[in-house]
Design an enzyme around this catalytic site. Structure first.
Site, short mmCIF file in Angstrom:
data_model
loop_
_atom_site.label_atom_id
_atom_site.label_comp_id
_atom_site.label_asym_id
_atom_site.label_seq_id
_atom_site.Cartn_x
_atom_site.Cartn_y
_atom_site.Cartn_z
N ASP A 138 0.84 -1.20 0.00
CA ASP A 138 0.00 0.00 0.00
C ASP A 138 0.87 1.25 0.00
O ASP A 138 2.04 1.21 0.41
CB ASP A 138 -0.90 0.03 1.25
CG ASP A 138 -1.87 -1.13 1.27
OD1 ASP A 138 -2.16 -1.69 0.20
OD2 ASP A 138 -2.33 -1.47 2.38
N1 URA Z 1 -1.29 -6.02 3.80
C1 URA Z 1 -1.78 -4.75 3.84
O1 URA Z 1 -2.80 -4.50 4.45
N2 URA Z 1 -1.09 -3.80 3.20
C2 URA Z 1 0.07 -4.01 2.55
O2 URA Z 1 0.67 -3.09 2.00
C3 URA Z 1 0.57 -5.33 2.52
C4 URA Z 1 -0.14 -6.32 3.16
#
Ligand code: URA
Length: 245
Positions: free
Chosen positions: A104
């Site tokens: 993310d």
């Molecule tokens: N899980 C999440 O919630 N975000 C990420 O970036 C990676 C795994």
């Protein structure tokens, strides 16, 4: 596998296809010591010695980088709004690099950048169950009950529950000057569903405040890297990923 000389040079980052054609026409490129005959000359990447302006240009079919993805850049090849993870890789030769999977925008940590499609498939395909470990700071107190729930496989609102995941509680501290508690945990999952870690904690009433990926399969984030820094993978790291050790 033979390649056109202009493609060989462009793939290795000597210039754009039209630039390298000019270099070849200006006699700045040699093949095995002889001036190249033209951009369409066929070369054998592993056997022929290609030189540009007197410097050897070695051919590498695949490039592999470990990036410490910083917050605020997107796991994509191009983006209209944010810098991308590929903008972090300054010395790349190949133009076909991509991130293996996504983190993310506000997640940091290990991201593999390569142009090796089969390896990426092997690491990402749902059936391969490659473990990914994350360090997370979570609001409130994560408990042994959560450890058990995660180990069983928690419902995150999909058709099937998330696969069993290993949750390790590292610490639980009060925030300075506040009544709120923050838990530091390590979570290892073997899937890669959208926002998976955040959704798993939401399912037990917690919110992820900070998330960092530590490892993917055998590949561990190098402690010497700072956010935004990267390095080429070692031969051992590449072999280990390929053979899933
Ligand atoms: N899980 C999440 O919630 N975000 C990420 O970036 C990676 C795994």
């Amino acid at each position: 596998m033979q390649l056109r000389l202009d493609k060989y040079l462009a793939d290795m980052g000597v210039g754009t296809r039209s630039e390298v054609k000019q270099y070849i026409r200006k006699h700045q490129v040699t093949v095995n010591g002889a001036i190249a005959s033209g951009p369409d000359q066929k070369v054998e990447p592993c056997q022929d010695q290609i030189m540009f302006q007197g410097a050897a240009i070695l051919y590498e079919e695949f490039e592999y980088y470990m990036l410490y993805k910083p917050k605020g850049c997107v796991s994509a090849v191009t983006d209209a709004r944010y810098p991308t993870v590929l903008d972090c890789i300054k010395e790349k030769n190949r133009k076909d690099l991509f991130p293996v999977g996504r983190l993310d925008l506000d997640t940091e940590g290990l991201l593999l950048i390569t142009n090796d499609g089969p390896l990426a498939h092997n690491l990402l395909a749902p059936g391969k169950h490659v473990p990914k470990a994350y360090l997370a700071k979570v609001d409130g107190e994560v408990t042994e009950k959560d450890v058990t729930l995660f180990a069983k496989g928690i419902d995150i609102g999909e058709k099937h529950p998330a696969l069993p995941a290993k949750l390790k509680i590292l610490s639980c501290k009060a925030q300075p000057g506040q009544n709120d508690w923050i838990s530091e945990v390590e979570l290892t999952i073997t899937e890669g569903k959208f926002h998976q870690v955040k959704r798993m904690f939401e399912a037990v009433g917690r919110r992820v405040m900070y998330l960092k990926r530590l490892s993917m399969g055998s590949l561990q984030l190098d402690n010497a890297l700072q956010p935004g820094e990267y390095r080429a993978l070692t031969k051992e790291e590449i072999d280990s990923l390929k053979h899933r050790r």
